[in-house]
Design a protein around this motif. Structure first.
Motif, short mmCIF file in Angstrom:
data_model
loop_
_atom_site.label_atom_id
_atom_site.label_comp_id
_atom_site.label_asym_id
_atom_site.label_seq_id
_atom_site.Cartn_x
_atom_site.Cartn_y
_atom_site.Cartn_z
N ARG A 105 0.84 -1.19 0.00
CA ARG A 105 0.00 0.00 0.00
C ARG A 105 0.88 1.25 0.00
NH1 ARG A 105 -3.37 -3.59 -1.47
NH2 ARG A 105 -5.26 -3.96 -0.22
N PHE A 106 0.38 2.29 -0.68
CA PHE A 106 1.12 3.54 -0.80
C PHE A 106 0.17 4.71 -0.55
CE2 PHE A 106 3.19 0.36 -3.36
CZ PHE A 106 4.55 0.55 -3.11
N ASN A 107 0.73 5.81 0.00
CA ASN A 107 -0.09 7.00 0.19
C ASN A 107 -0.05 7.87 -1.07
OD1 ASN A 107 2.36 8.41 0.22
ND2 ASN A 107 2.41 8.61 2.46
N ALA A 108 -0.69 9.02 -0.99
CA ALA A 108 -0.79 9.90 -2.16
C ALA A 108 0.57 10.40 -2.63
CB ALA A 108 -1.71 11.07 -1.84
N ASN A 109 1.56 10.38 -1.74
CA ASN A 109 2.90 10.84 -2.09
C ASN A 109 3.79 9.70 -2.61
OD1 ASN A 109 2.34 13.51 -1.24
ND2 ASN A 109 2.75 12.92 0.90
N GLY A 110 3.21 8.50 -2.75
CA GLY A 110 3.98 7.37 -3.25
C GLY A 110 4.80 6.68 -2.19
N GLN A 111 4.63 7.03 -0.92
CA GLN A 111 5.37 6.38 0.15
C GLN A 111 4.65 5.10 0.58
OE1 GLN A 111 5.18 9.76 2.81
NE2 GLN A 111 7.35 10.23 2.47
N LYS A 112 5.43 4.04 0.78
CA LYS A 112 4.81 2.76 1.17
C LYS A 112 4.30 2.86 2.60
CE LYS A 112 7.19 -1.09 1.97
NZ LYS A 112 7.91 -2.38 1.81
N THR A 113 3.04 2.47 2.77
CA THR A 113 2.42 2.49 4.09
C THR A 113 2.17 1.10 4.66
OG1 THR A 113 0.22 2.60 3.08
CG2 THR A 113 1.30 4.69 3.61
N ALA A 114 2.23 0.08 3.80
CA ALA A 114 2.04 -1.30 4.27
C ALA A 114 2.74 -2.25 3.31
CB ALA A 114 0.55 -1.65 4.36
N ASN A 115 3.36 -3.28 3.87
CA ASN A 115 4.06 -4.27 3.06
C ASN A 115 3.09 -5.17 2.30
OD1 ASN A 115 6.73 -3.56 3.72
ND2 ASN A 115 6.66 -4.75 5.62
N ALA A 116 3.60 -5.77 1.24
CA ALA A 116 2.84 -6.81 0.54
C ALA A 116 2.66 -8.01 1.46
CB ALA A 116 3.57 -7.21 -0.73
N ARG A 117 1.64 -8.83 1.15
CA ARG A 117 1.36 -10.00 1.98
C ARG A 117 0.93 -11.17 1.10
NH1 ARG A 117 0.81 -7.49 7.14
NH2 ARG A 117 0.58 -9.51 8.15
N MET A 118 1.40 -12.35 1.43
CA MET A 118 0.81 -13.58 0.92
C MET A 118 -0.28 -13.95 1.91
SD MET A 118 2.35 -14.52 -1.91
CE MET A 118 3.92 -14.24 -2.78
N LEU A 119 -1.52 -13.62 1.57
CA LEU A 119 -2.62 -13.86 2.50
C LEU A 119 -2.84 -15.35 2.73
CD1 LEU A 119 -5.18 -11.21 1.22
CD2 LEU A 119 -3.56 -11.00 3.12
N ARG A 120 -2.70 -16.11 1.66
CA ARG A 120 -2.93 -17.55 1.76
C ARG A 120 -2.33 -18.23 0.54
NH1 ARG A 120 -6.51 -20.77 4.73
NH2 ARG A 120 -7.04 -22.77 3.76
N VAL A 121 -1.60 -19.30 0.76
CA VAL A 121 -1.05 -20.10 -0.34
C VAL A 121 -1.35 -21.56 -0.05
CG1 VAL A 121 0.99 -20.73 -1.68
CG2 VAL A 121 0.80 -18.42 -0.73
N GLY A 133 -3.84 -28.55 -2.39
CA GLY A 133 -4.91 -28.61 -1.40
C GLY A 133 -4.47 -28.43 0.04
N VAL A 134 -3.19 -28.15 0.27
CA VAL A 134 -2.65 -28.01 1.63
C VAL A 134 -2.24 -26.56 1.87
CG1 VAL A 134 -0.86 -28.78 3.24
CG2 VAL A 134 -1.82 -30.39 1.58
N LEU A 135 -2.67 -26.00 2.99
CA LEU A 135 -2.27 -24.64 3.36
C LEU A 135 -0.79 -24.64 3.73
CD1 LEU A 135 -3.03 -21.69 4.05
CD2 LEU A 135 -3.52 -22.49 6.38
N ILE A 136 0.02 -23.87 2.99
CA ILE A 136 1.45 -23.83 3.28
C ILE A 136 1.92 -22.44 3.72
CG2 ILE A 136 2.05 -25.80 1.83
CD1 ILE A 136 2.94 -23.80 -0.34
N HIS A 137 1.10 -21.40 3.51
CA HIS A 137 1.40 -20.06 4.02
C HIS A 137 0.09 -19.40 4.44
CE1 HIS A 137 5.56 -20.18 2.66
NE2 HIS A 137 5.16 -20.51 1.45
N ASP A 138 0.12 -18.69 5.55
CA ASP A 138 -1.07 -18.02 6.06
C ASP A 138 -0.70 -16.62 6.52
OD1 ASP A 138 -3.58 -17.43 6.99
OD2 ASP A 138 -3.44 -18.67 8.80
N ASP A 139 -1.09 -15.62 5.74
CA ASP A 139 -0.89 -14.20 6.07
C ASP A 139 0.57 -13.90 6.40
OD1 ASP A 139 -1.61 -11.58 6.32
OD2 ASP A 139 -2.30 -11.77 8.39
N VAL A 140 1.43 -14.06 5.40
CA VAL A 140 2.86 -13.81 5.56
C VAL A 140 3.19 -12.42 5.02
CG1 VAL A 140 5.18 -14.55 4.93
CG2 VAL A 140 3.40 -16.26 5.40
N GLU A 141 3.82 -11.60 5.85
CA GLU A 141 4.21 -10.25 5.43
C GLU A 141 5.53 -10.31 4.68
OE1 GLU A 141 4.69 -5.76 7.36
OE2 GLU A 141 4.47 -7.52 8.66
N LEU A 142 5.62 -9.55 3.57
CA LEU A 142 6.80 -9.54 2.72
C LEU A 142 7.46 -8.17 2.83
CD1 LEU A 142 5.13 -11.18 -0.41
CD2 LEU A 142 6.30 -12.33 1.48
#
Length: 633
Positions: free
Chosen positions: A196-212, A216-225
Motif C-alpha cells: 500500500r502507498f499514500n498519495a505521495n507514493g510512500q509505502k504504508t504497508a508491506n505486501a502479503r501472501m494472504l494464503r497459499v 490442497g494443503v495450506l502452506i502459508h497463512d498471512d505472511v508479510e513480505l
C-alpha cells in the motif's frame, strides 16, 4: 516375530457398513472461477525468448534431469531450456516471461509441472517469488522440513553487503512438504495483497501472501513480505506489476491459469443506528411493539452494543455506500441465534435462515440497510459478524472483528513421530456410491510414518484408499465434543478412488469389475505387526488367504505393496488402478491421469492388462500367488 494386533499401540473407533464404488480413480480438477489466461498462443505475454512455447502435452522422465518432452498443440505453456542460453548482464531476466497485464491484489490459481532436478518460480508483480522446485528428490537433505528453496516456499531476500552466510534473509519455508513427484501436475492457489502507498507514493504497508495452498494443503497463512525476493525483476515496489514466470533455471510447464483481480473500492457503512430489545424473539416476533432497552447512533456493527448477556435482539439500520455496481455476496455470522439482512429493500439473508449467506445485485449509490441479530442460545457468547465480497472486491469483514470467532476450537492433531495406527471413519470427498450417497469408509485404519508418507486401508475391502505426504491426521471431528467418529488427512492427499475389492475373479478379461463383495466370500482377518509396529493385513477372499503388506519406500517417495495369495482361485485378478488415462511408460511404470506413477515390481510372470470398462481405463494383473507394485506420488 509378528505380534497380534490386540497388543498393538493404536487408537480405534468401531463402525459398521459396507461401501461400494469405483477404484484407483483420479478426480479431475473442477473449473476455477476467475479470468483465464488463454494458452492458444503467447499473446497474453510480453515478447518472449524461444524457451517459452505453447504445446499440447508435456512429459518428464524420472531418470532424466531437467528434460521436458513436448507434443504439438495448445493449452499448455512450457519452458524448454535452450541448448545455448548465454547470460545477459544487461538483462538478467531475459529468459523469464512477463504478462502484458499488471496486477495489484490478486487471487491466482494454476497447475504446474516441474521435472526432475528442475527449479523455477512465480513472481507476483515480478517481485515476490513462490518457489517451484523438485522437492521429491531428497538427495542431500530432509524434505520433511522444507527450506526456503523448496517447493511452495517464499524465497528469501538477498543483500550482498551482509556478512557472508547471512546474505539471505526474510525467506519463509512452506509449512510442510506438500509436493508431488516431478512429472506430475501440481495445483497452486495464491491470495496476494499488494503493498500500500499514500498519495505521495510512500509505502504504508508491506505486501502479503494472504494464503497459499499447494495441492490442497495450506502452506502459508498471512505472511508479510518486507520487500522483493532474490531474482526479482525490480528492486523497487509498486502498486501494480506484471506476473513473472522464471525461465532461466529449469524446465517447467503451466496450464489452467486463472486469476481474479481485486481493484475496486470496498462498500462502506454510514449513518448507522442501533436499537436493543430485551426478550426471546423469533423471526415472527413483533419486537417493535416493545420499547428498546437502548438505542442511538454507532459507527460499527457489533454484538457488544448490547449489555444483555442473552435473550435479546439488536436492530441496525443505516446505509451501505456502493461504488461498484454488480452482484455482491454477504455472509452473516450470528452464533447462538438467528439473523436477517435486507439491503436496498431486498432480502439478502431471510430471518431464520440456516445458511446465513446471500447474494444480491446492487446499483451504485447509498442504499438502505437493515440487520437483525436474535440472540437466544445461552451457551454461546454473543457474536455478530458480517463479511462482503463483490465485483473486484475480495471478501472482507465489514463489521467489528472482535468476537466473530466464538466457534473456533483447538484442533486435535495426531503426529506420526513413530509408526502410528488410528482406527476411524474416513470420508471420501466428492465420491458417491451407487445410491448417490456420500461415501464414508467405516472400517478405515490409517497408518502413519515418521517419513511423513501415510496411507489409509479399508478393512472391509482389502483396499488401500488413499496415500498422502506431509502431516498425519486431524482427529478433531472424532474427539471434539461428541464427535462423529471421523478423522482427516493433513497433507497432500492422493485418493485412490471409492473402495472396491482389490481382488476379484472375472469370467474373462472384459468382465466388469464387481461393485460389492457378493460371491467373494470376503472375510477380514485383522492384521499382525512386525517389530517396527507396521501392519500386514490379512483377509480371506475367493477361498484364498491373503497377506497384504504395505511399506513406505526407503526414499519416502511413495509406498510399496506386496500381496501374497495362497492357492489363488482361477481367473483371479487385481485391479491396480483406474482413471481417464493410463499411459504405459518404461520399466513397468504407468502414469495415471497425470496424478501418480504406478510401478509394477513383480507379477510372478503375469502380464498386466490396460482395458476400458464403463468409460474408464483400468489396469489389471492376473494373480499367480504374489504381486508387488509401488505407488510413486
Amino acid at each position: 516375530m509378528s505380534k497380534p494386533f490386540t497388543t498393538a499401540r493404536f487408537c480405534w473407533l468401531l463402525g459398521i457398513g459396507w461401501m461400494v464404488g469405483a477404484g484407483f480413480a483420479m478426480a479431475q480438477p473442477t473449473p476455477t472461477p476467475g479470468t483465464p489466461i488463454l494458452l492458444n498462443d503467447l499473446s497474453a505475454f510480453k515478447p518472449a525468448t524461444q524457451n517459452w512455447q505453447i504445446v499440447g502435452n508435456v512429459r518428464a522422465d524420472l531418470s532424466k534431469p531437467n528434460v521436458i518432452s513436448t507434443e504439438k498443440g495448445t493449452g499448455i505453456l512450457a519452458n524448454v531450456p535452450l541448448a545455448k542460453a548465454p547470460e545477459d548482464p544487461k538483462n538478467p531476466t531475459k529468459y523469464n516471461l512477463f504478462t502484458t497485464t499488471e496486477h495489484g491484489d490478486i487471487d491466482l490459481e494454476l497447475d504446474y509441472m516441474i521435472v526432475p532436478k528442475s527449479n523455477s518460480g512465480i513472481y507476483l508483480q515480478g517481485r515476490y517469488e513462490i518457489q517451484l522446485f523438485d522437492s521429491w528428490d531428497n538427495t542431500g537433505w530432509d524434505v520433511r522440513s522444507p527450506r526456503t528453496v523448496d517447493n511452495g516456499s517464499i524465497y528469501e531476500r538477498w543483500d550482498p553487503k551482509r556478512p557472508e552466510g547471512q546474505n539471505g534473509y526474510d525467506g519463509h519455508p512452506a509449512r510442510q512438504n506438500a509436493s508431488r513427484a516431478p512429472g506430475l501436475w501440481q495445483h497452486l492457489k495464491i491470495a496476494f495483497q499488494a503493498p500500500r502507498f499514500n498519495a505521495n507514493g510512500q509505502k504504508t504497508a508491506n505486501a502479503r501472501m494472504l494464503r497459499v495452498e499447494l495441492n490442497g494443503v495450506l502452506i502459508h497463512d498471512d505472511v508479510e513480505l518486507s520487500g522483493p525476493t532474490r531474482g526479482a525483476a525490480f528492486d523497487d515496489e509498486k502498486p501494480l506489476g506484471a506476473l513473472m514466470l522464471q525461465g532461466d533455471h529449469g524446465a517447467v510447464a503451466f496450464r489452467n491459469i486463472r486469476y481474479t483481480s481485486y481493484d475496486k473500492a470496498r462498500p462502506e457503512l454510514a449513518n448507522l443506528t442501533y436499537s436493543v430489545y430485551k426478550g426471546k424473539f423469533t423471526k415472527d416476533s413483533q419486537y417493535d411493539k416493545t420499547a428498546p432497552e437502548s438505542q442511538g447512533p454507532t459507527t460499527i456493527l457489533s454484538s457488544s452494543i448490547s449489555r444483555i448477556p442473552n435473550d435479546f435482539l439488536i436492530r441496525y439500520t443505516g446505509t451501505i455506500r456502493v461504488q461498484e455496481p454488480g452482484e455482491y455476496s454477504f455472509n452473516l455470522s450470528v452464533p447462538g441465534g438467528e439473523g436477517m439482512l435486507k439491503i436496498n429493500n431486498q432480502s439478502v439473508v431471510a430471518p431464520g435462515s440456516q445458511a446465513n449467506r446471500g447474494k444480491v445485485t446492487l446499483p451504485k449509490g447509498d442504499l438502505p440497510l437493515e440487520l437483525l441479530y436474535y440472540k437466544t442460545a445461552g451457551w454461546f457468547q454473543p457474536a455478530l459478524g458480517l463479511s462482503v465480497a463483490g465485483p473486484g472486491i475480495r471478501e472482507f469483514l465489514i463489521s467489528d472483528p472482535i468476537g466473530t470467532n466464538q466457534d473456533d476450537v483447538d484442533p486435535i492433531l495426531i503426529d506420526a513421530s513413530t509408526n502410528t495406527l488410528l482406527r476411524s471413519f474416513m470420508d471420501m470427498p466428492g465420491d458417491r456410491n451407487t445410491q448417490g450417497k456420500r461415501v464414508r469408509v467405516t472400517h478405515a485404519i490409517s497408518v502413519g510414518s515418521p517419513a511423513q508418507v501415510h496411507y489409509t486401508y479399508d478393512l472391509d475391502k482389502g483396499a488401500m484408499i488413499q496415500v498422502w505426504r506431509g502431516l498425519f491426521l486431524d482427529a478433531t471431528p472424532m474427539w471434539h465434543d461428541r464427535g462423529d467418529g471421523s478423522s482427516r488427512p493433513m497433507g497432500m492427499v492422493q485418493r485412490l478412488g471409492t473402495p472396491v475389492l482389490f481382488l476379484a475373479t472375472l469370467a474373462s478379461p472384459q468382465t466388469n469389475w464387481p461393485t460389492d463383495t457378493t460371491n467373494s466370500s470376503y472375510r477380514p482377518k485383522g492384521y499382525v505387526l512386525d517389530g517396527n509396529d507396521l501392519p500386514t493385513f490379512r483377509y480371506q477372499s475367493y477361498g484364498s488367504m491373503v497377506d497384504d503388506k504395505i511399506r513406505v519406500l526407503e526414499s519416502g517417495q511413495g509406498v510399496r505393496r506386496e500381496l501374497t495369495v495362497a492357492t489363488p482361485a482361477s481367473n483371479l485378478y487385481a485391479r491396480l488402478a483406474s482413471g481417464s488415462v493410463i499411459s504405459p511408460l518404461e520399466n513397468g511404470m504407468y502414469l495415471i491421469d497425470g496424478q501418480a506413477y504406478l510401478r509394477i515390481d513383480d507379477t510372478a510372470g503375469a502380464k498386466p492388462i490396460v482395458r476400458e470398462s464403463n468409460g474408464q481405463k483400468e489396469l489389471l494383473v492376473p494373480v499367480k500367488g504374489k504381486l508387488t507394485y509401488s505407488i510413486l506420488f
